[in-house]
Design a protein around this motif. Structure first.
Motif, PDB file in Angstrom:
ATOM      1  N   SER A   1      -4.850  -5.054   4.351  1.00  0.00           N
ATOM      2  CA  SER A   1      -4.940  -4.166   5.532  1.00  0.00           C
ATOM      3  C   SER A   1      -3.690  -4.333   6.381  1.00  0.00           C
ATOM      4  O   SER A   1      -3.726  -4.950   7.437  1.00  0.00           O
ATOM      5  CB  SER A   1      -6.193  -4.466   6.341  1.00  0.00           C
ATOM      6  OG  SER A   1      -6.628  -5.800   6.166  1.00  0.00           O
TER       7      SER A   1
ATOM      8  N   GLY B   1      -8.245   3.697  -3.059  1.00  0.00           N
ATOM      9  CA  GLY B   1      -9.407   3.603  -2.183  1.00  0.00           C
ATOM     10  C   GLY B   1     -10.694   3.916  -2.907  1.00  0.00           C
ATOM     11  O   GLY B   1     -11.724   4.169  -2.298  1.00  0.00           O
TER      12      GLY B   1
ATOM     13  N   LYS C   1     -13.967   3.499  -5.327  1.00  0.00           N
ATOM     14  CA  LYS C   1     -15.057   2.540  -5.284  1.00  0.00           C
ATOM     15  C   LYS C   1     -15.314   1.980  -6.665  1.00  0.00           C
ATOM     16  O   LYS C   1     -14.681   2.339  -7.640  1.00  0.00           O
ATOM     17  CB  LYS C   1     -16.311   3.232  -4.758  1.00  0.00           C
ATOM     18  CG  LYS C   1     -16.092   3.841  -3.398  1.00  0.00           C
ATOM     19  CD  LYS C   1     -17.292   3.637  -2.504  1.00  0.00           C
ATOM     20  CE  LYS C   1     -16.944   3.921  -1.053  1.00  0.00           C
ATOM     21  NZ  LYS C   1     -16.538   5.310  -0.830  1.00  0.00           N
TER      22      LYS C   1
ATOM     23  N   GLY D   1      -2.318  -2.558   0.915  1.00  0.00           N
ATOM     24  CA  GLY D   1      -3.506  -1.709   0.830  1.00  0.00           C
ATOM     25  C   GLY D   1      -4.000  -1.525  -0.595  1.00  0.00           C
ATOM     26  O   GLY D   1      -4.312  -2.491  -1.286  1.00  0.00           O
ATOM     27  N   ASN D   2      -4.058  -0.262  -1.016  1.00  0.00           N
ATOM     28  CA  ASN D   2      -4.625   0.063  -2.327  1.00  0.00           C
ATOM     29  C   ASN D   2      -3.769  -0.395  -3.501  1.00  0.00           C
ATOM     30  O   ASN D   2      -4.187  -0.290  -4.648  1.00  0.00           O
ATOM     31  CB  ASN D   2      -4.814   1.576  -2.441  1.00  0.00           C
ATOM     32  CG  ASN D   2      -5.847   2.079  -1.469  1.00  0.00           C
ATOM     33  OD1 ASN D   2      -6.712   1.328  -1.044  1.00  0.00           O
ATOM     34  ND2 ASN D   2      -5.737   3.342  -1.099  1.00  0.00           N
TER      35      ASN D   2
END
Ligand code: UD2
Ligand code: MN
Length: 458
Positions: A286, A348, A350, A365-366
């Motif tokens: 993050s 992002g 799932k 992040g991703n």
């Protein structure tokens, strides 16, 4: 009575420490608040109940003022109401309640709970056995639609992910084995949910109460969990104690300064003080977080020194070996294809979806993955998993069982070989440019990957 049969017949010592029950609230509904208070009074032996303390964190609802004050005067147990002068958040409100309390033990509850038959004795008995044990009941679910009580599970315990979200995970086999299958024995839990626990009053002070620099909501539960374990205490779920809690979809309150900002600030405070180099996992997944000002944590760092607390790596190794954060790992950062220069990217997505591949953006992040010492490729709690020849490569919950999540990185050939299928991770095919493929290992450039170590953050 939601206890298993063996808990109902357990005998506890007559002499137990008494407790103050501290309930903080902001804009709580009347019915849920009173349900909490009544259940404490009706389901606790009164000689064990020193008092109930309600801390009003500057609520704006009228009925929580005089109406409440008059109402609680008629209850059988002393109920004290303390008012915060201004909205302070649950952490500082609990500190105020604790400071005003007199019991030998302090029991914290959220303001929308129901204590069930026999909830208190096992908590107090465990603290009597070991005053450095902080104990939580099993938190059952009260429906936020029907307010019906539904028994929860004694097979889950507390963990957290890279984003520092508290999560429930299945109790691992090692903990079942340690308890020799006796479900009435407490479960040692890496973290607590935060709202419902009992702690010896003196120990609460010795171990540094709470971080008063944390605002409104969030993070204090992990902070306290790490602190307890790292500084010589223990944290347990006492499975013979059941308390229900309304898990609500929306909060009846605002986060002054913005929800994200408040939570990130609190999380940074705990990461900086307790997590040592492992804070990178949080910061890299993050990246926006590093811009958030977290204030001064020197007092908390001094506390950590004075208490001679152990490093976070000790906690990961001894208390939470099944953690989402690996104690040992080869890389943490992007995974870049040599030929196309693109990076693995979970977009992002799932669980149960294909992992993607995309232009590298260098922003964490991703595009952050860790190749761990256990040879899994993971991002947070998801692992690259292949269950069929020729793919696809999907993101599945890491299971720590090797199997389809076992990868061999050859640092010379730069290949990522999936051990079970004996195939190599390769660039996308013509049909779908967005996802990598699995191919027989050929040594081609498209099967070469660079595993980067990156550190963002302070
Ligand atoms: C969970 C915990 C909660 C706390 C939180 C992280 C359980 C069941 N609940 O969230 O206790 O550890 O994670 O911080 O484990 N409140 C105030 N002032 C505020 C905000 C909240 O007094 O500014 C009160 C609120 O009325 C409630 C308590 O604090 O009684 C916890 O808040 P919540 O119920 O919204 O938190 P929850 O259950 O989502
Ligand atoms: Mn709550």
């Amino acid at each position: 009575d939601f206890r298993i049969e063996k808990c109902k017949t357990k005998v506890y010592p007559d002499e137990l420490p008494n407790t103050s029950v501290v309930i903080v609230f902001h804009n709580e509904a009347w019915s849920t608040l009173l349900r909490t208070v009544y259940s404490v009074i009706n389901r606790s032996p009164h000689y064990l109940l020193s008092e109930v303390i309600l801390v009003d964190d500057a609520s704006e609802r009228d009925f929580l003022k005089l109406t409440l004050e008059n109402y609680v005067k008629n209850l059988e147990v002393p109920v004290k109401i303390i008012r915060m002068e201004e909205r302070s958040g649950l952490i500082r409100a609990r500190l105020r309640g604790a400071a005003a309390s007199k019991g030998q033990v302090i029991t914290f509850l959220d303001a929308h709970c129901e204590c069930t038959v026999g909830w208190l004795e096992p908590l107090l008995a465990r603290i009597k056995e070991d005053r450095k044990t902080v104990v939580c009941p099993i938190i059952d679910v009260i429906s936020d639609d029907t307010f019906e009580y539904m028994a929860g599970s004694d097979m889950t315990y507390g963990g957290f992910n890279w984003k520092l979200n508290f999560r429930w995970y299945p109790v691992p086999q090692r903990e079942m084995d340690r308890r020799k299958g006796d479900r009435t024995l407490p479960v040692r839990t890496p973290t607590m949910a935060g709202g419902l626990f009992s702690i010896d009053r003196n120990y609460f002070e010795e171990i540094g109460t709470y971080d008063a620099g944390m605002d409104i909501w969030g993070g204090e539960n992990l902070e306290m969990s790490f602190r307890i374990w790292q500084c010589g205490g223990s944290l347990e779920i006492v499975t013979c104690s059941h308390v229900g809690h309304v898990f609500r979809k929306a909060t009846p309150y605002t986060f002054p300064g913005g929800t994200g900002h408040v939570i990130n600030k609190n999380n940074r405070r705990l990461a900086e003080v307790w997590m040592d180099e492992f804070k990178d996992f949080f910061y890299i997944i993050s990246p926006g977080v590093v811009k958030v000002d977290y204030g001064d944590v020197s007092v908390r760092k001094t506390l950590r020194e004075n208490l001679k607390c152990k490093p976070f790596s000790w906690y990961l190794e001894n208390i939470y070996p099944d953690s989402q954060i690996p104690r040992r790992y080869y890389s943490l950062g992007e995974i870049r294809n040599v030929e196309t220069n693109q990076c693995l990217d979970n977009m992002g997505r799932k669980e149960n979806e294909k992992v993607g591949i995309f232009n590298c953006h260098g922003m964490g992040g991703n595009q952050v993955f860790s190749y761990t010492a256990d040879k899994e490729i993971r991002t947070d709690d998801l692992c690259l998993d292949v269950s069929r020849l020729n793919g696809p490569v999907i993101m599945l919950k890491c299971h720590h069982m090797r199997g389809n999540q076992l990868w061999e990185y050859d640092a010379e050939r730069l290949t990522l070989r999936h051990v079970n299928s004996n195939q190599c991770l390769d660039e996308p095919s013509e049909e779908d440019k967005m996802v990598p493929t699995m191919q027989d290992c050929s040594g081609s450039r498209s099967q070469q990957w660079l595993l980067r170590n990156m550190t963002l953050g302070a």
